[in-house]
Design a protein around this motif. Structure first.
Motif, short mmCIF file in Angstrom:
data_model
loop_
_atom_site.label_atom_id
_atom_site.label_comp_id
_atom_site.label_asym_id
_atom_site.label_seq_id
_atom_site.Cartn_x
_atom_site.Cartn_y
_atom_site.Cartn_z
N LYS A 163 -12.96 -6.13 -15.27
CA LYS A 163 -11.99 -6.35 -16.34
C LYS A 163 -11.68 -5.07 -17.12
O LYS A 163 -10.60 -4.96 -17.73
N LYS A 167 -5.90 -3.90 -15.09
CA LYS A 167 -5.06 -4.13 -16.27
C LYS A 167 -4.65 -5.59 -16.46
O LYS A 167 -4.69 -6.12 -17.57
N GLU A 168 -4.23 -6.24 -15.37
CA GLU A 168 -3.78 -7.62 -15.46
C GLU A 168 -4.67 -8.52 -14.61
O GLU A 168 -5.12 -8.11 -13.53
N THR A 169 -4.91 -9.72 -15.07
CA THR A 169 -5.75 -10.65 -14.32
C THR A 169 -5.10 -10.95 -12.98
O THR A 169 -4.00 -11.50 -12.91
N PRO A 170 -5.75 -10.59 -11.87
CA PRO A 170 -5.13 -10.79 -10.54
C PRO A 170 -5.24 -12.24 -10.08
O PRO A 170 -6.14 -12.98 -10.48
N ASP A 171 -4.28 -12.62 -9.24
CA ASP A 171 -4.34 -13.95 -8.62
C ASP A 171 -3.96 -13.87 -7.14
O ASP A 171 -3.72 -14.87 -6.50
N ASP A 178 -2.56 -2.09 -4.34
CA ASP A 178 -1.93 -1.46 -5.50
C ASP A 178 -2.41 -0.01 -5.63
O ASP A 178 -3.59 0.25 -5.84
#
Length: 418
Positions: A163, A167-171, A178
């Motif tokens: 975390k 940067k952004e919560t992956p799904d 990336d």
């Protein structure tokens, strides 16, 4: 009367000074269990066990030393060794010259070993603890007649992320491609699990027999190598993710729980494209020289206390019903191990030989960089340069041939007039 009381008192003191095995309470097992294993007649024999690394309770941190307990109860010696992938285990078995009594392959590898007649059928009269295995984990697709295997653990793969670094919560698995996480990604160092991630992203069947599907998946993995330069690992993932140095990894759900205990910055998700739902099982290979000892070990692994201790150590879902129903279990009600939501998943099956060979060949090329975009660009550049050089050389040769031809004609005319 005093003499009688004195004699009785003396007898009690003397009697209490010596251990009484018949009435001694064992730390883990009942007298009935102790008697059962003692009477198997395995004293002085050796049981060779070939298992994944970190995949049995070993006595650390106050846990049960399962191997030592089996040796204590049976009088047998266990020669315990590890492998890090199904493919490594298969290579060792198929190469010959080895003797293992118990192996712990995964679903698709069991399927393959059965197809290639490399397993011995289990005498379930010698494995009474099969009664503790939930029905949903018996007669599974890779062993429909329940002849060759006893389920050991079940689980899924998950996406693990730090975390602090993500940067952004992956799904989605796509985050592994990336470029902002270059040199911060850990990737499975076994072909089947690695390809499954690419196959999930592409919407493919994990068990596709279409060669083009595997080529496309390999190309996607090659793109990942270019974009994020992943480090290919297996058991090394624990130290690497726990250290906080890496941002993303994929591994097995139970292992995530072990990692997060040592690094609370870690989290997980079930990617929307789907995950692998796997089964690992205890089997007896044909190279076994102690089948009776193998069956005793398999049975022992599903003694309620042993299955519980293994579950507490490994953190995988046990198919043993006594473990699942044990409210004292650390995993009782865990959403990671017993997810409440519907998880999109596929299971691995054995593949045709041509696909296995193609997969292995492509995997070697992916890891070596021979399929990478940079390599392709460089190769095309070399081909172009070679083509230009060849063309120039061709032109020079043609010019020289024409020039020589003219000279010969001129010489011929000169000779004619002379």
């Amino acid at each position: 009367m005093k003499k009688i009381l004195c004699l009785v008192f003396t007898f009690i003191i003397c009697f209490s000074a010596f251990p009484v095995p018949a009435f001694a309470e064992d730390e883990y097992f009942s007298q009935e269990q102790i008697k059962y294993y003692k009477n198997l007649g395995l004293q002085g024999t050796t049981v060779n066990v070939y298992n994944w690394g970190e995949y049995i309770s070993d006595g650390s941190d106050g846990s049960m030393d399962v191997v030592s307990e089996f040796e204590r109860l049976t009088g047998a010696k266990v020669n315990y060794t590890n492998f890090e992938s199904n493919e490594n285990m298969y290579s060792k078995l198929s190469g010959g010259g080895v003797s293992y009594d118990v192996i712990v392959p995964s679903d698709y590898m069991i399927d393959r070993l059965i197809d290639e007649d490399m397993l011995l059928p289990i005498d379930f009269d010698n494995v009474p603890n099969i009664k503790y295995i939930k029905k949903e984990f018996q007669n599974l697709y890779y062993d429909p007649d329940q002849l060759y295997s006893v389920c050991y653990n079940v689980g899924t793969t998950v996406l693990i992320y730090n975390k602090k670094l993500v940067k952004e919560t992956p799904d989605s698995w796509s985050v592994l491609w990336d470029e902002q996480y270059k040199n911060k990604v850990l990737m499975f160092n076994n072909s089947r699990d690695a390809f499954a991630i690419a196959q999930a992203v592409l919407g493919q069947d994990f068990n596709s027999t279409n060669e083009q599907d595997w080529v496309e998946s390999a190309q996607l993995l090659a793109q990942q190598k270019d974009k994020t330069n992943p480090v290919y690992v297996m058991d090394e993932i624990f130290n690497l993710m726990e250290s906080g140095e890496y941002a993303l990894a994929e591994y097995y759900a139970g292992d995530y729980l072990l990692m997060v205990e040592n690094n609370e910055d870690l989290d997980y998700c079930y990617p929307k494209e789907g995950v692998n739902f796997f089964y690992d099982a205890l089997c007896i290979p044909k190279c076994s020289k102690n089948k009776r000892g193998a069956e005793a070990f398999i049975n022992f692994m599903h003694e309620p206390q042993v299955a519980y201790e293994n579950s507490e150590y490994i953190y995988y879902r046990s198919p043993n019903i006594t473990v699942e129903n044990n409210e004292e279990s650390s995993l009782y009600g865990s959403d990671v191990i017993y997810p409440q939501q519907k998880i999109k998943s596929q299971s691995f099956k054995n593949l045709p030989q041509n696909i296995i060979e193609l997969q292995n060949n492509l995997w070697t090329k992916v890891k070596s960089g021979k399929l990478s975009e940079d390599n392709e660009i460089e190769t095309k550049k070399i081909y172009t340069e070679c083509a230009v050089i060849a063309a120039v050389a061709g032109v020079i040769i043609v010019v020289k041939l024409i020039s020589n031809s003219k000279k010969r004609k001129e010489q011929d005319l000169s000779d004619l007039y002379d």
